[in-house]
Design a protein around this motif. Structure first.
Motif, PDB file in Angstrom:
ATOM      1  N   MET A   8      -0.547 -27.599 -19.895  1.00 30.33           N
ATOM      2  CA  MET A   8       0.246 -26.384 -20.067  1.00 30.33           C
ATOM      3  C   MET A   8       1.296 -26.665 -21.137  1.00 30.33           C
ATOM      4  O   MET A   8       1.981 -27.664 -21.090  1.00 30.33           O
ATOM      5  N   SER A   9       1.409 -25.768 -22.078  1.00 24.76           N
ATOM      6  CA  SER A   9       2.411 -25.935 -23.130  1.00 24.76           C
ATOM      7  C   SER A   9       3.791 -25.657 -22.554  1.00 24.76           C
ATOM      8  O   SER A   9       3.930 -25.058 -21.503  1.00 24.76           O
ATOM      9  N   SER A  10       4.805 -26.087 -23.268  1.00 19.30           N
ATOM     10  CA  SER A  10       6.154 -25.753 -22.820  1.00 19.30           C
ATOM     11  C   SER A  10       6.418 -24.291 -23.181  1.00 19.30           C
ATOM     12  O   SER A  10       5.845 -23.759 -24.122  1.00 19.30           O
ATOM     13  N   PRO A  11       7.283 -23.628 -22.435  1.00 18.71           N
ATOM     14  CA  PRO A  11       7.561 -22.211 -22.700  1.00 18.71           C
ATOM     15  C   PRO A  11       8.064 -21.998 -24.127  1.00 18.71           C
ATOM     16  O   PRO A  11       8.840 -22.785 -24.659  1.00 18.71           O
ATOM     17  N   LYS A  12       7.588 -20.917 -24.750  1.00 19.47           N
ATOM     18  CA  LYS A  12       8.030 -20.522 -26.091  1.00 19.47           C
ATOM     19  C   LYS A  12       8.749 -19.192 -25.993  1.00 19.47           C
ATOM     20  O   LYS A  12       8.258 -18.264 -25.364  1.00 19.47           O
ATOM     21  N   GLU A  13       9.903 -19.138 -26.626  1.00 20.80           N
ATOM     22  CA  GLU A  13      10.724 -17.935 -26.605  1.00 20.80           C
ATOM     23  C   GLU A  13      10.615 -17.220 -27.941  1.00 20.80           C
ATOM     24  O   GLU A  13      10.638 -17.852 -28.998  1.00 20.80           O
ATOM     25  N   PHE A  14      10.487 -15.900 -27.887  1.00 19.73           N
ATOM     26  CA  PHE A  14      10.426 -15.076 -29.092  1.00 19.73           C
ATOM     27  C   PHE A  14      11.418 -13.929 -28.946  1.00 19.73           C
ATOM     28  O   PHE A  14      11.514 -13.314 -27.883  1.00 19.73           O
ATOM     29  N   LEU A  23      -5.225 -12.488 -23.662  1.00 17.03           N
ATOM     30  CA  LEU A  23      -5.442 -13.577 -24.616  1.00 17.03           C
ATOM     31  C   LEU A  23      -5.193 -14.947 -23.980  1.00 17.03           C
ATOM     32  O   LEU A  23      -5.206 -15.966 -24.667  1.00 17.03           O
ATOM     33  N   GLY A  24      -4.943 -14.965 -22.674  1.00 21.37           N
ATOM     34  CA  GLY A  24      -4.757 -16.229 -21.974  1.00 21.37           C
ATOM     35  C   GLY A  24      -3.339 -16.767 -21.977  1.00 21.37           C
ATOM     36  O   GLY A  24      -3.118 -17.938 -21.662  1.00 21.37           O
ATOM     37  N   LEU A  25      -2.384 -15.928 -22.332  1.00 19.83           N
ATOM     38  CA  LEU A  25      -0.983 -16.341 -22.317  1.00 19.83           C
ATOM     39  C   LEU A  25      -0.347 -15.948 -20.985  1.00 19.83           C
ATOM     40  O   LEU A  25      -0.606 -14.872 -20.459  1.00 19.83           O
ATOM     41  N   THR A  26       0.480 -16.808 -20.456  1.00 19.69           N
ATOM     42  CA  THR A  26       1.237 -16.507 -19.248  1.00 19.69           C
ATOM     43  C   THR A  26       2.602 -15.992 -19.675  1.00 19.69           C
ATOM     44  O   THR A  26       3.353 -16.686 -20.364  1.00 19.69           O
ATOM     45  N   VAL A  27       2.891 -14.756 -19.281  1.00 23.38           N
ATOM     46  CA  VAL A  27       4.174 -14.143 -19.634  1.00 23.38           C
ATOM     47  C   VAL A  27       5.177 -14.531 -18.548  1.00 23.38           C
ATOM     48  O   VAL A  27       5.089 -14.093 -17.415  1.00 23.38           O
ATOM     49  N   LEU A  28       6.108 -15.398 -18.916  1.00 22.66           N
ATOM     50  CA  LEU A  28       7.135 -15.847 -17.975  1.00 22.66           C
ATOM     51  C   LEU A  28       8.264 -14.838 -17.865  1.00 22.66           C
ATOM     52  O   LEU A  28       8.879 -14.684 -16.812  1.00 22.66           O
ATOM     53  N   SER A  29       8.541 -14.166 -18.975  1.00 24.46           N
ATOM     54  CA  SER A  29       9.622 -13.184 -19.012  1.00 24.46           C
ATOM     55  C   SER A  29       9.373 -12.226 -20.170  1.00 24.46           C
ATOM     56  O   SER A  29       9.011 -12.655 -21.264  1.00 24.46           O
ATOM     57  N   LEU A  48      10.867 -12.276 -25.314  1.00 24.23           N
ATOM     58  CA  LEU A  48       9.628 -12.648 -24.650  1.00 24.23           C
ATOM     59  C   LEU A  48       9.589 -14.159 -24.478  1.00 24.23           C
ATOM     60  O   LEU A  48       9.936 -14.901 -25.393  1.00 24.23           O
ATOM     61  N   VAL A  49       9.165 -14.611 -23.291  1.00 24.87           N
ATOM     62  CA  VAL A  49       8.954 -16.040 -23.051  1.00 24.87           C
ATOM     63  C   VAL A  49       7.534 -16.189 -22.496  1.00 24.87           C
ATOM     64  O   VAL A  49       7.179 -15.537 -21.503  1.00 24.87           O
ATOM     65  N   VAL A  50       6.717 -17.013 -23.189  1.00 23.80           N
ATOM     66  CA  VAL A  50       5.325 -17.226 -22.775  1.00 23.80           C
ATOM     67  C   VAL A  50       4.991 -18.703 -22.769  1.00 23.80           C
ATOM     68  O   VAL A  50       5.695 -19.520 -23.380  1.00 23.80           O
ATOM     69  N   GLU A  51       3.888 -19.026 -22.098  1.00 29.02           N
ATOM     70  CA  GLU A  51       3.306 -20.354 -22.197  1.00 29.02           C
ATOM     71  C   GLU A  51       1.801 -20.190 -22.011  1.00 29.02           C
ATOM     72  O   GLU A  51       1.328 -19.139 -21.569  1.00 29.02           O
ATOM     73  N   ALA A  52       1.035 -21.217 -22.358  1.00 25.63           N
ATOM     74  CA  ALA A  52      -0.413 -21.128 -22.244  1.00 25.63           C
ATOM     75  C   ALA A  52      -1.010 -22.507 -22.024  1.00 25.63           C
ATOM     76  O   ALA A  52      -0.523 -23.502 -22.565  1.00 25.63           O
ATOM     77  N   THR A  53      -2.084 -22.535 -21.251  1.00 28.21           N
ATOM     78  CA  THR A  53      -2.848 -23.757 -21.050  1.00 28.21           C
ATOM     79  C   THR A  53      -3.801 -23.907 -22.228  1.00 28.21           C
ATOM     80  O   THR A  53      -4.382 -22.935 -22.687  1.00 28.21           O
ATOM     81  N   LYS A  89      -3.501 -24.303 -25.404  1.00 26.02           N
ATOM     82  CA  LYS A  89      -3.200 -23.659 -26.688  1.00 26.02           C
ATOM     83  C   LYS A  89      -2.059 -24.414 -27.349  1.00 26.02           C
ATOM     84  O   LYS A  89      -1.110 -24.807 -26.698  1.00 26.02           O
ATOM     85  N   THR A  90      -2.166 -24.553 -28.633  1.00 24.05           N
ATOM     86  CA  THR A  90      -1.091 -25.182 -29.390  1.00 24.05           C
ATOM     87  C   THR A  90       0.013 -24.157 -29.635  1.00 24.05           C
ATOM     88  O   THR A  90      -0.213 -22.947 -29.507  1.00 24.05           O
ATOM     89  N   ASP A  91       1.183 -24.648 -30.018  1.00 22.94           N
ATOM     90  CA  ASP A  91       2.279 -23.736 -30.346  1.00 22.94           C
ATOM     91  C   ASP A  91       1.883 -22.787 -31.472  1.00 22.94           C
ATOM     92  O   ASP A  91       2.254 -21.611 -31.454  1.00 22.94           O
ATOM     93  N   ILE A  92       1.140 -23.284 -32.434  1.00 28.11           N
ATOM     94  CA  ILE A  92       0.699 -22.443 -33.563  1.00 28.11           C
ATOM     95  C   ILE A  92      -0.208 -21.326 -33.056  1.00 28.11           C
ATOM     96  O   ILE A  92      -0.077 -20.171 -33.471  1.00 28.11           O
ATOM     97  N   ASN A  93      -1.136 -21.649 -32.146  1.00 27.00           N
ATOM     98  CA  ASN A  93      -2.030 -20.629 -31.594  1.00 27.00           C
ATOM     99  C   ASN A  93      -1.261 -19.598 -30.767  1.00 27.00           C
ATOM    100  O   ASN A  93      -1.559 -18.406 -30.822  1.00 27.00           O
ATOM    101  N   ILE A  94      -0.295 -20.094 -29.983  1.00 25.77           N
ATOM    102  CA  ILE A  94       0.517 -19.173 -29.175  1.00 25.77           C
ATOM    103  C   ILE A  94       1.277 -18.210 -30.092  1.00 25.77           C
ATOM    104  O   ILE A  94       1.253 -16.995 -29.894  1.00 25.77           O
ATOM    105  N   THR A  95       1.920 -18.751 -31.111  1.00 25.86           N
ATOM    106  CA  THR A  95       2.667 -17.912 -32.058  1.00 25.86           C
ATOM    107  C   THR A  95       1.738 -16.925 -32.743  1.00 25.86           C
ATOM    108  O   THR A  95       2.086 -15.746 -32.916  1.00 25.86           O
ATOM    109  N   GLY A  96       0.556 -17.369 -33.121  1.00 30.21           N
ATOM    110  CA  GLY A  96      -0.418 -16.481 -33.757  1.00 30.21           C
ATOM    111  C   GLY A  96      -0.831 -15.341 -32.841  1.00 30.21           C
ATOM    112  O   GLY A  96      -0.890 -14.176 -33.267  1.00 30.21           O
TER     113      GLY A  96
END
Length: 193
Positions: free
Chosen positions: A1-7, A28-34, A40-45, A47-54
Motif C-alpha cells: 500500500m502506498s503512503s497517502p497522497k494529498e491533493f 481506478l483502484g484508488l482508496t479515497v481516505l478523505s 483529496l487524500v488517496v492511497e492505492a495498493t 501503484k506508484t506515486d506517479i500512477n496515482i497522480t496520473g
C-alpha cells in the motif's frame, strides 16, 4: 500500500461532484481516505506515486477540475471555499468580519490574502463575496418561498435596500425584474470569477 497522497483541487467549490469524483477514483483502484471541498487524500495498493497522480489528474480533468500546483493557488481556493461555506447555512450569521474570519482560518494577515486574491482573480475578496451572496439571492428568489425582506435578513444585509442595490449592480436588473422574468440565469459557485 502506498503512503497517502494529498491533493489540493482547483475549482472544487461545491458539493455536487464529490460523489462522482470518489466513485471514479475508486473504479481506478484508488482508496479515497478523505474528500472535501478543495482537498483529496488517496492511497492505492500496487501503484506508484506517479500512477496515482496520473489517475487523480485524469479524473479531475474529466470533471472540470485541476490539481493546485502552488501554495498561492491553494490559498486562493481555500479563501473561496471558506466564503462559500458561509452561505450553506441560513440565516447567514457572520459574527466576525470577513477579514478576521479569513485571517484566522488561514493563519495569514488579511492584507496579504487580499493582495494575493486581487492580483490573481482581478477582483477583491469583498466583491467576490457579494457575487456569491447575489447567487444565493437568485436561488432564494427562484424558490418563491421568501419575500425580498426575508432574503435580505437570511443573507445578513442591514436592509432590503442594501441587498437590492448590490443585486442590481451585480446582475444588471432589479430583484423584481429578475423574479418576474422567470428566465433565470444562475452561475455555479465555481464559475463566479
Amino acid at each position: 500500500m502506498s503512503s497517502p497522497k494529498e491533493f489540493w483541487i482547483k475549482n472544487m467549490v461545491c458539493n455536487r461532484c464529490l460523489k462522482v469524483i470518489k466513485q471514479e477514483l475508486q473504479e481506478l483502484g484508488l482508496t479515497v481516505l478523505s474528500l472535501e471541498l478543495g482537498k483529496l487524500v488517496v492511497e492505492a495498493t500496487n501503484k506508484t506515486d506517479i500512477n496515482i497522480t496520473g489517475d487523480v489528474t485524469k479524473v479531475l480533468l474529466s470533471n472540470g477540475f485541476e490539481i493546485v500546483k502552488s501554495e498561492e493557488e491553494m490559498l486562493l481556493e481555500r479563501i473561496k471555499i471558506i466564503l462559500i461555506e458561509q452561505l450553506q447555512e441560513l440565516p447567514l450569521n457572520i459574527k466576525v468580519k470577513t477579514s478576521e474570519l479569513l485571517s484566522s482560518a488561514l493563519n495569514r494577515d488579511y492584507k496579504t490574502l487580499s493582495k494575493l486574491f486581487s492580483a490573481n482573480e482581478k477582483t477583491t475578496i469583498e466583491k467576490y463575496f457579494i457575487k456569491l451572496k447575489t447567487e444565493k439571492a437568485k436561488e432564494l428568489i427562484q424558490l418563491k418561498q421568501h419575500s425580498f425582506s426575508d432574503i435580505g435578513y437570511l443573507l445578513d444585509y442591514s436592509s432590503v435596500n442594501h441587498l437590492s442595490h448590490q443585486f442590481k449592480e451585480v446582475v444588471g436588473m432589479s430583484m423584481t425584474d429578475y423574479k418576474n422574468t422567470e428566465n433565470w440565469k444562475r452561475n455555479f459557485y465555481d464559475e463566479i470569477i
